[in-house]
Structure formats: C-alpha cells, structure tokens
Design a protein around this motif. Sequence first.
Motif, PDB file in Angstrom:
ATOM      1  N   ARG A  57     152.997 -26.068 -16.257  1.00  0.00           N
ATOM      2  CA  ARG A  57     153.075 -27.007 -17.321  1.00  0.00           C
ATOM      3  C   ARG A  57     151.803 -26.671 -17.730  1.00  0.00           C
ATOM      4  N   VAL A  90     148.201 -28.058 -20.529  1.00  0.00           N
ATOM      5  CA  VAL A  90     147.017 -28.901 -20.957  1.00  0.00           C
ATOM      6  C   VAL A  90     146.179 -28.262 -21.098  1.00  0.00           C
ATOM      7  N   ASN A 116     155.472 -27.506 -25.904  1.00  0.00           N
ATOM      8  CA  ASN A 116     154.867 -28.299 -24.260  1.00  0.00           C
ATOM      9  C   ASN A 116     153.729 -28.017 -23.988  1.00  0.00           C
ATOM     10  N   THR A 168     150.421 -29.962 -23.488  1.00  0.00           N
ATOM     11  CA  THR A 168     149.497 -31.377 -23.879  1.00  0.00           C
ATOM     12  C   THR A 168     148.213 -31.569 -23.761  1.00  0.00           C
ATOM     13  N   ALA A 219     147.167 -37.359 -18.430  1.00  0.00           N
ATOM     14  CA  ALA A 219     147.962 -36.271 -19.308  1.00  0.00           C
ATOM     15  C   ALA A 219     148.387 -35.017 -18.013  1.00  0.00           C
ATOM     16  N   ASP A 269     151.683 -36.227 -17.290  1.00  0.00           N
ATOM     17  CA  ASP A 269     152.199 -35.827 -18.909  1.00  0.00           C
ATOM     18  C   ASP A 269     153.309 -34.648 -18.486  1.00  0.00           C
ATOM     19  N   ALA A 270     152.179 -34.046 -18.229  1.00  0.00           N
ATOM     20  CA  ALA A 270     152.640 -32.715 -18.651  1.00  0.00           C
ATOM     21  C   ALA A 270     153.651 -32.418 -17.438  1.00  0.00           C
TER      22      ALA A 270
END
Length: 124
Positions: free
Chosen positions: A82, A84, A103, A105, A119, A122-123
């Motif tokens: 993931r 960010v 993809n 954030t 955040a 969300d990730a």
Amino acid sequence: MTSVAGKSILLVEDDKLVGAALKEMLSALGYSVIDVEDGKSATEIIESTSPIDVLLTDLALPGSISGIGVVRSAVAHRPGIRKVLMSGFLAGDRSEEIGQLDNVTLLPKPFTLRQLRAALQDAL
C-alpha cells in the motif's frame, strides 16, 4: 476499522524532526516502523526481503530518487504494498506525474493524526 496489529510501515521522511514525530505517532497507532531519510535507502529496503505492508513517503526527498521514484520502485518490486504519498506541494508541475500513479493515497502536509490514521486506513 482495519486492525494494524503486525502491520509494518516503511516511513521515508528527510526532515528529522517530522520523521521522529511520525515514527512516534505510527508506533502509538500500533505499527512497526522502519524509517529512512532518502529515496536510495528506501528503494534498498523495498528491494530487500524486509516485511513492509505500507509505504509512507514524502514527495520531496534529497538525492536522485524522489518520493515518486520510491513509489515506482514499490510498484515494481512489491505489487501488493500500500502506498501513501505525503507532501506540502501536491499541486504544480508534479501533479500530472502523481496522477499517473495507481493506487496511491495522497496526504497533504500539514496533516493531523486523524488525517494520517484515515489515510492509512484508506490505503489498507
């Protein structure tokens, strides 16, 4: 709410004070944190076998590898990670380049602990 137990974060932040504060916040949220200050060190960790669930990187980093370069390395070497991307300068000449990343954030600086938590959730 996503459980963070056992989740690890690679934190890439060149400002030592901001990095220390972020590491403390992330640890308090329950994450295991690996922190580095530049893109080269981040890509070396990404290309290693270290367990990483989330990449949290600043956009502007010293040296030849920016936050976008770190994200691209993560995409190439760890497709499931993931991502960010945080920055105080998300608009401008880099916005098109940022828009091409899948993809990711975005987390504008400055941010609150609540925004950081959101955040990351969300990730994840």
